[in-house]
Design an enzyme around this catalytic site. Sequence first.
Site, PDB file in Angstrom:
ATOM      1  N   CYS A 129     104.071  75.713  19.377  1.00 28.74           N
ATOM      2  CA  CYS A 129     103.835  73.160  19.023  1.00 28.74           C
ATOM      3  C   CYS A 129     105.094  73.322  18.435  1.00 28.74           C
ATOM      4  O   CYS A 129     106.265  73.373  18.236  1.00 28.74           O
ATOM      5  CB  CYS A 129     102.422  73.275  18.467  1.00 28.74           C
ATOM      6  SG  CYS A 129     102.197  71.744  18.852  1.00 28.74           S
ATOM      7  N   HIS A 130     105.157  72.978  17.063  1.00 31.93           N
ATOM      8  CA  HIS A 130     105.965  72.208  15.964  1.00 31.93           C
ATOM      9  C   HIS A 130     106.673  73.515  15.163  1.00 31.93           C
ATOM     10  O   HIS A 130     107.238  73.398  14.521  1.00 31.93           O
ATOM     11  CB  HIS A 130     105.786  71.331  14.862  1.00 31.93           C
ATOM     12  CG  HIS A 130     105.256  70.087  15.991  1.00 31.93           C
ATOM     13  ND1 HIS A 130     103.819  69.986  16.366  1.00 31.93           N
ATOM     14  CD2 HIS A 130     105.752  68.620  16.235  1.00 31.93           C
ATOM     15  CE1 HIS A 130     104.285  68.222  17.002  1.00 31.93           C
ATOM     16  NE2 HIS A 130     105.549  68.331  16.657  1.00 31.93           N
TER      17      HIS A 130
END
Length: 172
Positions: A101-102
Amino acid sequence: MAKIAAVLADQFEDIEFTRPKKAYEDAGHTVEVVGLEEGTVTGKHGEQVQVDVKVSNADYDAYDALFIAGGFSPDILRADDEMVEFAKQFMDDMKPVFTICHGPQLLINTKTLDGRDITGYKSILVDLENAGAKLHDTSVFVCQNQLVSSRTPDDLDDFEKASVELLQEKGL
């Protein structure tokens, strides 16, 4: 079995930490949480996790792999020079790195993504591209038998499988 450093700060995406951690431990590996400070960090949805070691006290050589969960945590972590250097060592030494994800936001600050293949959450794709990475829109991508990346919690099954398989392939 591998000893995995899971770097974590407040506002991590709960399931992106808890699910892979369980998968690694179920496969026989050890996960140690490395944070900016000693104490407890809290996920976006309330998960409380104890930091095992402060990054300034973490012995890089004691770890076989790095795990970076998503959420807002990676953005907090990348503002800390010691954490950036800690993560950079894994990339430079080609030790396994698992990021979802991030999570790649921390890797952007290590300046080690130029020419590397990666995937990540939609909102950071331009940042990854600006860091020189080659983007892939797929549930999981393994680059150079070292860097495992995924886009969202929807990709956790593939992310966990690829991460555990990589550790096994490396004899860890």
